[in-house]
Design an enzyme around this catalytic site. Sequence first.
Site, mmCIF file in Angstrom:
data_model
loop_
_atom_site.group_PDB
_atom_site.id
_atom_site.type_symbol
_atom_site.label_atom_id
_atom_site.label_comp_id
_atom_site.label_asym_id
_atom_site.label_seq_id
_atom_site.Cartn_x
_atom_site.Cartn_y
_atom_site.Cartn_z
ATOM 1 N N LYS A 160 -3.017 -2.252 16.295
ATOM 2 C CA LYS A 160 -2.377 -1.343 17.249
ATOM 3 C C LYS A 160 -3.329 -0.976 18.359
ATOM 4 C CE LYS A 160 -0.062 1.491 14.409
ATOM 5 N NZ LYS A 160 -1.033 1.079 13.470
ATOM 6 N N GLU A 177 0.827 -1.230 0.000
ATOM 7 C CA GLU A 177 0.000 0.000 0.000
ATOM 8 C C GLU A 177 0.849 1.264 0.000
ATOM 9 O OE1 GLU A 177 -1.385 1.879 3.369
ATOM 10 O OE2 GLU A 177 -1.032 0.214 4.740
HETATM 11 N N1 PSU Z 1 -1.636 1.649 10.531
HETATM 12 C C1 PSU Z 1 -0.329 1.964 10.503
HETATM 13 N N2 PSU Z 1 0.161 2.759 9.534
HETATM 14 C C2 PSU Z 1 -0.662 3.241 8.562
HETATM 15 C C3 PSU Z 1 -2.045 2.867 8.570
HETATM 16 C C4 PSU Z 1 -2.486 2.082 9.565
HETATM 17 O O1 PSU Z 1 0.423 1.557 11.363
HETATM 18 O O2 PSU Z 1 -0.176 3.977 7.686
HETATM 19 C C5 PSU Z 1 -2.924 3.350 7.465
HETATM 20 C C6 PSU Z 1 -3.320 2.192 6.542
HETATM 21 O O3 PSU Z 1 -3.248 2.641 5.202
HETATM 22 C C7 PSU Z 1 -4.760 1.936 6.913
HETATM 23 C C8 PSU Z 1 -5.209 3.320 7.274
HETATM 24 O O4 PSU Z 1 -5.526 1.381 5.878
HETATM 25 O O5 PSU Z 1 -4.125 3.878 7.995
HETATM 26 C C9 PSU Z 1 -6.483 3.330 8.086
HETATM 27 O O6 PSU Z 1 -6.965 4.624 8.142
HETATM 28 P P1 PSU Z 1 -8.464 4.898 8.628
HETATM 29 O O7 PSU Z 1 -8.499 4.454 10.054
HETATM 30 O O8 PSU Z 1 -8.662 6.355 8.412
HETATM 31 O O9 PSU Z 1 -9.349 4.053 7.736
#
Ligand code: PSU
Length: 313
Positions: free
Chosen positions: A165, A30
């Site tokens: 996390k 990604e």
């Molecule tokens: N967790 C991480 N690093 C990240 C993300 C999540 O440790 O960069 C990113 C991923 O791309 C995940 C996104 O899909 O955050 C989720 O964001 P949201 O909660 O806004 O959907």
Amino acid sequence: MQPEHFSACLDMQPDVRDALANNQAVVALESTIICHGMPYPQNVETALQAEKIVRENGAIPATIAVLSGRLKAGLNGDEIDYLGKEGKRVTKASRRDLPFIVSRHEDAATTVAATMIIATMAGIKLFATGGIGGVHRGAEQSMDISADLQELAHSNVAVVCAGVKSILDIGLTLEYLETHGVPVIGYRTDTLPAFYSRSSGFPVDCMLENPGDIARMLRAKWEMGIDGGVVVANPVPTEHALDGGEIDGVIDEALQQMRQSGVTGKDTTPFLLARIAEKTGGRSLAANIELVYNNARLAAKIAVEYSHAGICR
Ligand code: PSU
Ligand code: MN
């Protein structure tokens, strides 16, 4: 192997296209992690090294993003460097954002959800990242639940990650995945890893011991027509793990700062990641980088096994 959906908006890199046409292993990576998850230049180094690790383990990497409105399954080094330097100036795009980005010919970094959508169009089944989004703490008030979970409910892609996390509510995230029928595999662990640390204490649905077993499970699921994604949870290597108690304290402080600063919505995850990196003196970033490499390695091994696994035939 035929792509599941053809999209006129999709550009596939030639080596990705050839590998898929010949039923060879491909791993999606990604780009939100590049633009919003890590600072420059570590973001670019990590993205390039993750691609290298995928290749060393027998698969073709396809880093996914949107450039000038084109959905990209596979980026070249210059494109990765561009995204890394632009960083947060590039829109973080999840499912809802893709139509705006494409119709306005813009650039976007793709979240787990958006990367799964583009991987599905391309016909890629394995995807490696750091962590998935989930149910945020306090979601009973904020309703902040990542679109990643809905995408896992529907798209036939296995996401190799280091668990969830504790900026998220891990228990509620697992409940949500269960409701939507998303299997959670622990790779050589019977508890869900907590990203920076090796265990959250929450049990996974099934522990599997090797990439071949995971590949056969994926074949079984999709050949039965049970649509939807799979979470493959791979603990951060022991030597790079942070202490669970310490990191929970840091996360609690970061969450408090977030509430005070009024950050909401899709800015929450990047905000918290940056605060955690500051407070751990960069140790969280080092762990994050190593767990991405570890996931790229495992995803490539599963993709290789998947390319010759056949459970129901
Ligand atoms: N967790 C991480 N690093 C990240 C993300 C999540 O440790 O960069 C990113 C991923 O791309 C995940 C996104 O899909 O955050 C989720 O964001 P949201 O909660 O806004 O959907
Ligand atoms: Mn959210």
